[in-house]
Design a protein around this motif. Structure first.
Motif, PDB file in Angstrom:
ATOM      1  N   LEU A  29     -11.805  -5.721   3.259  1.00 39.34           N
ATOM      2  CA  LEU A  29     -11.974  -4.300   3.557  1.00 39.34           C
ATOM      3  C   LEU A  29     -10.692  -3.508   3.344  1.00 39.34           C
ATOM      4  O   LEU A  29     -10.717  -2.286   3.343  1.00 39.34           O
ATOM      5  N   GLY A  30      -9.599  -4.208   3.168  1.00 41.79           N
ATOM      6  CA  GLY A  30      -8.343  -3.518   2.894  1.00 41.79           C
ATOM      7  C   GLY A  30      -7.590  -3.085   4.133  1.00 41.79           C
ATOM      8  O   GLY A  30      -6.727  -2.205   4.056  1.00 41.79           O
ATOM      9  N   VAL A  31      -7.899  -3.683   5.276  1.00 42.48           N
ATOM     10  CA  VAL A  31      -7.213  -3.304   6.509  1.00 42.48           C
ATOM     11  C   VAL A  31      -5.748  -3.721   6.448  1.00 42.48           C
ATOM     12  O   VAL A  31      -4.854  -2.936   6.783  1.00 42.48           O
ATOM     13  N   VAL A  32      -5.495  -4.944   6.003  1.00 46.18           N
ATOM     14  CA  VAL A  32      -4.122  -5.447   5.960  1.00 46.18           C
ATOM     15  C   VAL A  32      -3.268  -4.667   4.966  1.00 46.18           C
ATOM     16  O   VAL A  32      -2.162  -4.222   5.310  1.00 46.18           O
ATOM     17  N   PRO A  33      -3.715  -4.455   3.724  1.00 45.85           N
ATOM     18  CA  PRO A  33      -2.894  -3.647   2.809  1.00 45.85           C
ATOM     19  C   PRO A  33      -2.701  -2.205   3.293  1.00 45.85           C
ATOM     20  O   PRO A  33      -1.656  -1.606   3.059  1.00 45.85           O
ATOM     21  N   ARG A  34      -3.691  -1.672   3.979  1.00 45.11           N
ATOM     22  CA  ARG A  34      -3.539  -0.318   4.503  1.00 45.11           C
ATOM     23  C   ARG A  34      -2.446  -0.270   5.572  1.00 45.11           C
ATOM     24  O   ARG A  34      -1.631   0.643   5.597  1.00 45.11           O
ATOM     25  N   TYR A  35      -2.440  -1.261   6.452  1.00 42.94           N
ATOM     26  CA  TYR A  35      -1.363  -1.331   7.452  1.00 42.94           C
ATOM     27  C   TYR A  35      -0.003  -1.492   6.778  1.00 42.94           C
ATOM     28  O   TYR A  35       0.974  -0.892   7.192  1.00 42.94           O
ATOM     29  N   THR A  41       5.755  -1.705   4.260  1.00 42.44           N
ATOM     30  CA  THR A  41       6.151  -3.112   4.119  1.00 42.44           C
ATOM     31  C   THR A  41       5.175  -3.831   3.185  1.00 42.44           C
ATOM     32  O   THR A  41       4.705  -4.924   3.489  1.00 42.44           O
ATOM     33  N   ALA A  42       4.879  -3.214   2.059  1.00 37.56           N
ATOM     34  CA  ALA A  42       3.904  -3.770   1.127  1.00 37.56           C
ATOM     35  C   ALA A  42       4.349  -5.106   0.534  1.00 37.56           C
ATOM     36  O   ALA A  42       3.513  -5.894   0.096  1.00 37.56           O
ATOM     37  N   ASP A  43       5.640  -5.380   0.551  1.00 35.82           N
ATOM     38  CA  ASP A  43       6.125  -6.647   0.009  1.00 35.82           C
ATOM     39  C   ASP A  43       5.810  -7.833   0.923  1.00 35.82           C
ATOM     40  O   ASP A  43       5.958  -8.975   0.527  1.00 35.82           O
ATOM     41  N   LYS A  44       5.326  -7.568   2.127  1.00 39.09           N
ATOM     42  CA  LYS A  44       5.024  -8.635   3.077  1.00 39.09           C
ATOM     43  C   LYS A  44       3.522  -8.797   3.322  1.00 39.09           C
ATOM     44  O   LYS A  44       3.114  -9.346   4.344  1.00 39.09           O
ATOM     45  N   VAL A  45       2.682  -8.354   2.382  1.00 39.54           N
ATOM     46  CA  VAL A  45       1.236  -8.449   2.555  1.00 39.54           C
ATOM     47  C   VAL A  45       0.790  -9.897   2.680  1.00 39.54           C
ATOM     48  O   VAL A  45      -0.065 -10.226   3.508  1.00 39.54           O
ATOM     49  N   MET A  46       1.357 -10.783   1.878  1.00 32.97           N
ATOM     50  CA  MET A  46       0.981 -12.206   1.959  1.00 32.97           C
ATOM     51  C   MET A  46       1.311 -12.782   3.331  1.00 32.97           C
ATOM     52  O   MET A  46       0.538 -13.572   3.877  1.00 32.97           O
ATOM     53  N   LEU A  87      -8.285  -4.994  17.602  1.00 30.94           N
ATOM     54  CA  LEU A  87      -9.418  -4.108  17.830  1.00 30.94           C
ATOM     55  C   LEU A  87      -9.286  -2.826  17.013  1.00 30.94           C
ATOM     56  O   LEU A  87     -10.267  -2.337  16.447  1.00 30.94           O
ATOM     57  N   GLY A  88      -8.086  -2.294  16.922  1.00 27.95           N
ATOM     58  CA  GLY A  88      -7.868  -1.114  16.091  1.00 27.95           C
ATOM     59  C   GLY A  88      -8.168  -1.385  14.630  1.00 27.95           C
ATOM     60  O   GLY A  88      -8.720  -0.536  13.925  1.00 27.95           O
ATOM     61  N   GLY A  89      -7.814  -2.588  14.169  1.00 27.92           N
ATOM     62  CA  GLY A  89      -8.146  -2.967  12.790  1.00 27.92           C
ATOM     63  C   GLY A  89      -9.646  -3.010  12.562  1.00 27.92           C
ATOM     64  O   GLY A  89     -10.146  -2.589  11.522  1.00 27.92           O
TER      65      GLY A  89
END
Length: 139
Positions: A29-35, A41-46, A87-89
């Protein structure tokens, strides 16, 4: 004796499958990349995705082997913070899913009867929940 080990292993593996499906749903759903984009901190998505997977596995193991963790008040506060973030995610993910209904209705050419569809979905959810609780499956 070996049957108990087999059933325990089967339960653990089944839980891993469900937990990985939940994590895959959150990540897709893209929750993690959105955060990661919000916090710059897009370099730490993994790393974030690995932490989601680790959290799901740890939650699975802790729910399978019920016990108490002697973490005290500070541990409870940290757990509360992470549970609130989780829960917010889910709330953000639900907002993304709600957009799908509008897109589906527009592409399907459904211009009339949308309120009826929404009421039917709500009634189905309510009846399913009542059936679940009255059958005594909630423990």
């Amino acid at each position: 004796m070996w049957q108990q080990f087999l059933m325990g292993g089967l339960g653990l593996v089944s839980g891993f499958i469900i937990a990985s499906g939940t994590v895959a749903f959150i990540i897709s759903l893209g929750v993690v990349p959105r955060y990661a984009g919000i916090t710059r901190t897009a370099d730490k998505v993994m790393l974030y995705e690995n932490c989601c997977i680790f959290g799901a596995i740890l939650g699975n193991v802790l729910s399978l082997y019920r016990g108490q963790l002697p973490l005290g008040t500070a541990g409870l506060a940290i757990y509360g913070i992470f549970a609130g973030i989780f829960l917010g995610g889910w709330v953000i993910a639900l907002g993304e899913v709600v957009d799908i209904y509008a897109i589906l209705a527009r592409r399907a050419g459904l211009t009339r009867g949308i309120p009826i569809v929404i009421v039917c979905m709500a009634l189905g959810k309510a009846l399913g929940s009542l059936f679940y609780f009255f059958k005594g499956w909630a423990k």
